[in-house]
Design a protein around this motif. Structure first.
Motif, PDB file in Angstrom:
ATOM      1  N   ILE A  17       0.856  -1.186   0.000  1.00  0.00           N
ATOM      2  CA  ILE A  17       0.000   0.000   0.000  1.00  0.00           C
ATOM      3  C   ILE A  17       0.886   1.229   0.000  1.00  0.00           C
ATOM      4  O   ILE A  17       2.016   1.200   0.512  1.00  0.00           O
ATOM      5  CB  ILE A  17      -0.930   0.004   1.225  1.00  0.00           C
ATOM      6  CG1 ILE A  17      -0.130   0.023   2.526  1.00  0.00           C
ATOM      7  CG2 ILE A  17      -1.874  -1.192   1.194  1.00  0.00           C
ATOM      8  CD1 ILE A  17      -0.992   0.187   3.753  1.00  0.00           C
ATOM      9  N   ASN A  18       0.349   2.315  -0.588  1.00  0.00           N
ATOM     10  CA  ASN A  18       1.203   3.506  -0.614  1.00  0.00           C
ATOM     11  C   ASN A  18       1.099   4.258   0.714  1.00  0.00           C
ATOM     12  O   ASN A  18       0.285   3.947   1.588  1.00  0.00           O
ATOM     13  CB  ASN A  18       0.878   4.396  -1.816  1.00  0.00           C
ATOM     14  CG  ASN A  18      -0.502   5.047  -1.719  1.00  0.00           C
ATOM     15  OD1 ASN A  18      -0.948   5.427  -0.648  1.00  0.00           O
ATOM     16  ND2 ASN A  18      -1.158   5.187  -2.864  1.00  0.00           N
ATOM     17  N   ARG A  19       1.898   5.283   0.842  1.00  0.00           N
ATOM     18  CA  ARG A  19       2.048   5.981   2.119  1.00  0.00           C
ATOM     19  C   ARG A  19       0.750   6.667   2.538  1.00  0.00           C
ATOM     20  O   ARG A  19       0.402   6.692   3.722  1.00  0.00           O
ATOM     21  CB  ARG A  19       3.181   7.012   1.977  1.00  0.00           C
ATOM     22  CG  ARG A  19       3.561   7.693   3.277  1.00  0.00           C
ATOM     23  CD  ARG A  19       4.886   8.411   3.108  1.00  0.00           C
ATOM     24  NE  ARG A  19       5.194   9.191   4.273  1.00  0.00           N
ATOM     25  CZ  ARG A  19       4.796  10.449   4.476  1.00  0.00           C
ATOM     26  NH1 ARG A  19       4.073  11.054   3.543  1.00  0.00           N
ATOM     27  NH2 ARG A  19       5.111  11.091   5.579  1.00  0.00           N
ATOM     28  N   ARG A  20       0.029   7.261   1.592  1.00  0.00           N
ATOM     29  CA  ARG A  20      -1.217   7.948   1.954  1.00  0.00           C
ATOM     30  C   ARG A  20      -2.257   6.972   2.521  1.00  0.00           C
ATOM     31  O   ARG A  20      -2.970   7.294   3.477  1.00  0.00           O
ATOM     32  CB  ARG A  20      -1.775   8.677   0.734  1.00  0.00           C
ATOM     33  CG  ARG A  20      -0.992   9.942   0.371  1.00  0.00           C
ATOM     34  CD  ARG A  20      -1.716  10.725  -0.692  1.00  0.00           C
ATOM     35  NE  ARG A  20      -1.755  10.008  -1.971  1.00  0.00           N
ATOM     36  CZ  ARG A  20      -0.801  10.070  -2.876  1.00  0.00           C
ATOM     37  NH1 ARG A  20       0.279  10.823  -2.671  1.00  0.00           N
ATOM     38  NH2 ARG A  20      -0.906   9.398  -4.008  1.00  0.00           N
ATOM     39  N   GLU A  21      -2.314   5.774   1.936  1.00  0.00           N
ATOM     40  CA  GLU A  21      -3.239   4.781   2.467  1.00  0.00           C
ATOM     41  C   GLU A  21      -2.862   4.367   3.886  1.00  0.00           C
ATOM     42  O   GLU A  21      -3.729   4.180   4.753  1.00  0.00           O
ATOM     43  CB  GLU A  21      -3.268   3.560   1.553  1.00  0.00           C
ATOM     44  CG  GLU A  21      -3.935   3.810   0.198  1.00  0.00           C
ATOM     45  CD  GLU A  21      -3.833   2.611  -0.716  1.00  0.00           C
ATOM     46  OE1 GLU A  21      -4.837   2.299  -1.384  1.00  0.00           O
ATOM     47  OE2 GLU A  21      -2.765   1.983  -0.760  1.00  0.00           O
ATOM     48  N   SER A  22      -1.583   4.240   4.152  1.00  0.00           N
ATOM     49  CA  SER A  22      -1.120   3.884   5.500  1.00  0.00           C
ATOM     50  C   SER A  22      -1.513   4.960   6.507  1.00  0.00           C
ATOM     51  O   SER A  22      -1.933   4.663   7.636  1.00  0.00           O
ATOM     52  CB  SER A  22       0.402   3.694   5.504  1.00  0.00           C
ATOM     53  OG  SER A  22       0.784   2.663   4.634  1.00  0.00           O
ATOM     54  N   ILE A  23      -1.377   6.234   6.096  1.00  0.00           N
ATOM     55  CA  ILE A  23      -1.735   7.336   7.004  1.00  0.00           C
ATOM     56  C   ILE A  23      -3.225   7.289   7.349  1.00  0.00           C
ATOM     57  O   ILE A  23      -3.617   7.407   8.522  1.00  0.00           O
ATOM     58  CB  ILE A  23      -1.353   8.683   6.369  1.00  0.00           C
ATOM     59  CG1 ILE A  23       0.175   8.809   6.279  1.00  0.00           C
ATOM     60  CG2 ILE A  23      -1.946   9.843   7.176  1.00  0.00           C
ATOM     61  CD1 ILE A  23       0.638  10.039   5.532  1.00  0.00           C
ATOM     62  N   TRP A  24      -4.077   7.122   6.343  1.00  0.00           N
ATOM     63  CA  TRP A  24      -5.513   7.095   6.599  1.00  0.00           C
ATOM     64  C   TRP A  24      -5.923   5.885   7.430  1.00  0.00           C
ATOM     65  O   TRP A  24      -6.810   5.986   8.299  1.00  0.00           O
ATOM     66  CB  TRP A  24      -6.280   7.106   5.279  1.00  0.00           C
ATOM     67  CG  TRP A  24      -6.399   8.477   4.691  1.00  0.00           C
ATOM     68  CD1 TRP A  24      -5.848   8.935   3.541  1.00  0.00           C
ATOM     69  CD2 TRP A  24      -7.114   9.576   5.268  1.00  0.00           C
ATOM     70  NE1 TRP A  24      -6.162  10.255   3.337  1.00  0.00           N
ATOM     71  CE2 TRP A  24      -6.951  10.678   4.392  1.00  0.00           C
ATOM     72  CE3 TRP A  24      -7.857   9.748   6.419  1.00  0.00           C
ATOM     73  CZ2 TRP A  24      -7.510  11.928   4.645  1.00  0.00           C
ATOM     74  CZ3 TRP A  24      -8.423  10.990   6.677  1.00  0.00           C
ATOM     75  CH2 TRP A  24      -8.249  12.069   5.796  1.00  0.00           C
ATOM     76  N   LEU A  25      -5.302   4.739   7.188  1.00  0.00           N
ATOM     77  CA  LEU A  25      -5.591   3.575   8.022  1.00  0.00           C
ATOM     78  C   LEU A  25      -5.182   3.823   9.470  1.00  0.00           C
ATOM     79  O   LEU A  25      -5.889   3.447  10.418  1.00  0.00           O
ATOM     80  CB  LEU A  25      -4.866   2.340   7.475  1.00  0.00           C
ATOM     81  CG  LEU A  25      -5.445   1.735   6.198  1.00  0.00           C
ATOM     82  CD1 LEU A  25      -4.532   0.620   5.677  1.00  0.00           C
ATOM     83  CD2 LEU A  25      -6.845   1.171   6.476  1.00  0.00           C
ATOM     84  N   GLY A  26      -4.035   4.474   9.654  1.00  0.00           N
ATOM     85  CA  GLY A  26      -3.584   4.799  11.009  1.00  0.00           C
ATOM     86  C   GLY A  26      -4.526   5.759  11.712  1.00  0.00           C
ATOM     87  O   GLY A  26      -4.849   5.596  12.889  1.00  0.00           O
ATOM     88  N   ILE A  27      -4.974   6.804  10.958  1.00  0.00           N
ATOM     89  CA  ILE A  27      -5.915   7.771  11.542  1.00  0.00           C
ATOM     90  C   ILE A  27      -7.226   7.078  11.924  1.00  0.00           C
ATOM     91  O   ILE A  27      -7.784   7.319  13.013  1.00  0.00           O
ATOM     92  CB  ILE A  27      -6.174   8.920  10.558  1.00  0.00           C
ATOM     93  CG1 ILE A  27      -4.913   9.765  10.389  1.00  0.00           C
ATOM     94  CG2 ILE A  27      -7.348   9.785  11.028  1.00  0.00           C
ATOM     95  CD1 ILE A  27      -5.033  10.827   9.308  1.00  0.00           C
ATOM     96  N   SER A  28      -7.745   6.197  11.057  1.00  0.00           N
ATOM     97  CA  SER A  28      -8.996   5.485  11.333  1.00  0.00           C
ATOM     98  C   SER A  28      -8.869   4.604  12.569  1.00  0.00           C
ATOM     99  O   SER A  28      -9.770   4.571  13.430  1.00  0.00           O
ATOM    100  CB  SER A  28      -9.405   4.634  10.137  1.00  0.00           C
ATOM    101  OG  SER A  28      -9.602   5.432   8.995  1.00  0.00           O
ATOM    102  N   GLY A  29      -7.759   3.891  12.673  1.00  0.00           N
ATOM    103  CA  GLY A  29      -7.544   3.036  13.839  1.00  0.00           C
ATOM    104  C   GLY A  29      -7.437   3.840  15.124  1.00  0.00           C
ATOM    105  O   GLY A  29      -8.022   3.465  16.154  1.00  0.00           O
ATOM    106  N   ALA A  30      -6.703   4.967  15.065  1.00  0.00           N
ATOM    107  CA  ALA A  30      -6.558   5.805  16.261  1.00  0.00           C
ATOM    108  C   ALA A  30      -7.905   6.401  16.677  1.00  0.00           C
ATOM    109  O   ALA A  30      -8.221   6.493  17.879  1.00  0.00           O
ATOM    110  CB  ALA A  30      -5.545   6.916  15.994  1.00  0.00           C
ATOM    111  N   TRP A  31      -8.710   6.819  15.687  1.00  0.00           N
ATOM    112  CA  TRP A  31     -10.019   7.402  16.007  1.00  0.00           C
ATOM    113  C   TRP A  31     -10.953   6.353  16.617  1.00  0.00           C
ATOM    114  O   TRP A  31     -11.695   6.643  17.552  1.00  0.00           O
ATOM    115  CB  TRP A  31     -10.639   7.988  14.747  1.00  0.00           C
ATOM    116  CG  TRP A  31     -11.948   8.696  14.991  1.00  0.00           C
ATOM    117  CD1 TRP A  31     -13.146   8.389  14.463  1.00  0.00           C
ATOM    118  CD2 TRP A  31     -12.158   9.834  15.823  1.00  0.00           C
ATOM    119  NE1 TRP A  31     -14.108   9.250  14.905  1.00  0.00           N
ATOM    120  CE2 TRP A  31     -13.522  10.159  15.755  1.00  0.00           C
ATOM    121  CE3 TRP A  31     -11.314  10.622  16.622  1.00  0.00           C
ATOM    122  CZ2 TRP A  31     -14.086  11.213  16.448  1.00  0.00           C
ATOM    123  CZ3 TRP A  31     -11.870  11.686  17.317  1.00  0.00           C
ATOM    124  CH2 TRP A  31     -13.235  11.975  17.231  1.00  0.00           C
TER     125      TRP A  31
END
Length: 334
Positions: A17-31
């Motif tokens: 997965i590219n970096r932007r997808e990793s960031i959004w997955l991380g934000i979703s998990g943290a939220w």
């Protein structure tokens, strides 16, 4: 352009997965973790969710607790309606298809009450709503086999409606109860020994012919005590046609047979007429050789069924959905 229905080319499942997808997955998990943490905080510190002790209890034991509560309560007449006045600050409410045992009641504003909630049959919802302010409401779940004890304080006087918000069968829509929050004069409260409702249901003084029906109308037999039975049997011997109302007022709502006990001659036709919804007539016992089948389907207001009683003896019957609140009857054929 490729169709979204076509499979992607290549080994797409093993691509990084590219970096932007990793960031959004991380934000979703943290939220998600943040929201979960807030839920725990609301329950522990915010007071938004009801908590309290829960005890395992049999249906029979719960029914007996609520029956004892009603027998110890006084009554207060408000707009020609009799409401229970708790003897102390414990309020017992039993849910059943399709009504509330222990209601209606009257509570004082500002006082803290311990509500004991339980179910006689299936899972029910316990939703309390202020009739004058619908933003004031709570929604709880009641499970059979458990007694849930919660502390509640109602500061605002008024009428609070109690409805079931968990589908519990065909009569779910009619499952309504209420309690009033208001100040009242203690001298206007009728003490338990003088209350005309539940306490009278324990009298087995004999009725016509001195029959006590084996304690059928008490809480010691099947179901709850029959509050509208005062120990007497209505004498209709000699009448060709007799009517018994199904779903008359009694036992804390439209949960009574009227008359609860009636004496008739052999060959008398008895008509059972429904005055309210969600009732049936099931036979508990009858004389040897009798063939009364009762009426098992749940019926509503306006329905009627007739049976001619030929065999002498005592016929005990009940409403299955409301047996727990004492909806029982007797036809005595002499």
């Amino acid at each position: 352009m490729d169709s979204p229905l076509d499979s992607p080319d290549g080994n797409w499942w093993s691509e990084r997965i590219n970096r932007r997808e990793s960031i959004w997955l991380g934000i979703s998990g943290a939220w998600a973790l943040t929201l979960f943490g807030w839920m725990l905080g609301w329950t522990e510190f915010g007071g938004q969710n009801q908590t309290g002790q829960t005890y395992q209890v049999s249906t029979q034991a719960l029914q007996q607790k609520i029956q004892n509560y009603k027998q110890s309560a006084g009554t207060l007449s408000v707009d020609s309606e009799e409401l229970l006045v708790p003897a102390e600050n414990d309020v017992y409410v039993g849910a059943l298809q399709w009504g509330w045992d222990g209601l209606p009641a009257v509570l004082k504003p500002g006082e803290t009450y311990r509500f004991h909630l339980g179910s006689y049959d299936v899972q029910h919802g316990f939703s309390v709503r202020n009739a004058d302010n619908l933003s004031q409401q709570i929604s709880l779940q009641i499970l059979p086999g458990y007694e849930w004890v919660l502390e509640m304080t109602f500061d605002d006087p008024g009428t609070y409606h109690v409805v079931c918000n968990e589908f519990c069968g065909e009569g779910h829509r009619s499952m309504h109860g209420k309690f009033l929050v208001q100040d009242y004069d203690e001298s206007a409260v009728t003490p338990p020994a003088q209350s005309g409702g539940e306490s009278g249901g324990n009298g087995e003084s004999g009725g016509n012919g001195g029959a006590d029906y084996g304690g059928w109308f008490t809480g010691d037999d099947t179901g709850g005590a029959t509050g509208n039975y005062d120990g007497t049997t209505v004498d209709e011997t000699g009448s060709d046609q007799v009517t018994v109302t199904v779903g008359a007022e009694g036992n804390g709502g439209p949960y009574a047979f009227d008359p609860p006990a009636v004496s008739v001659s052999q060959g008398t036709a008895v008509t059972f007429e429904w005055a309210s919804n969600n009732h049936n007539v099931l036979v508990d016992s009858q004389p040897d050789g009798a063939n009364w089948g009762g009426h098992e389907p749940i019926e509503n207001e306006g329905f009627s069924v007739e049976h001619t009683f030929e065999t002498s003896g005592v016929y005990k019957y009940y409403c299955e959905p409301h047996l727990g609140v004492g909806m029982k009857g007797v036809v005595e054929v002499v």
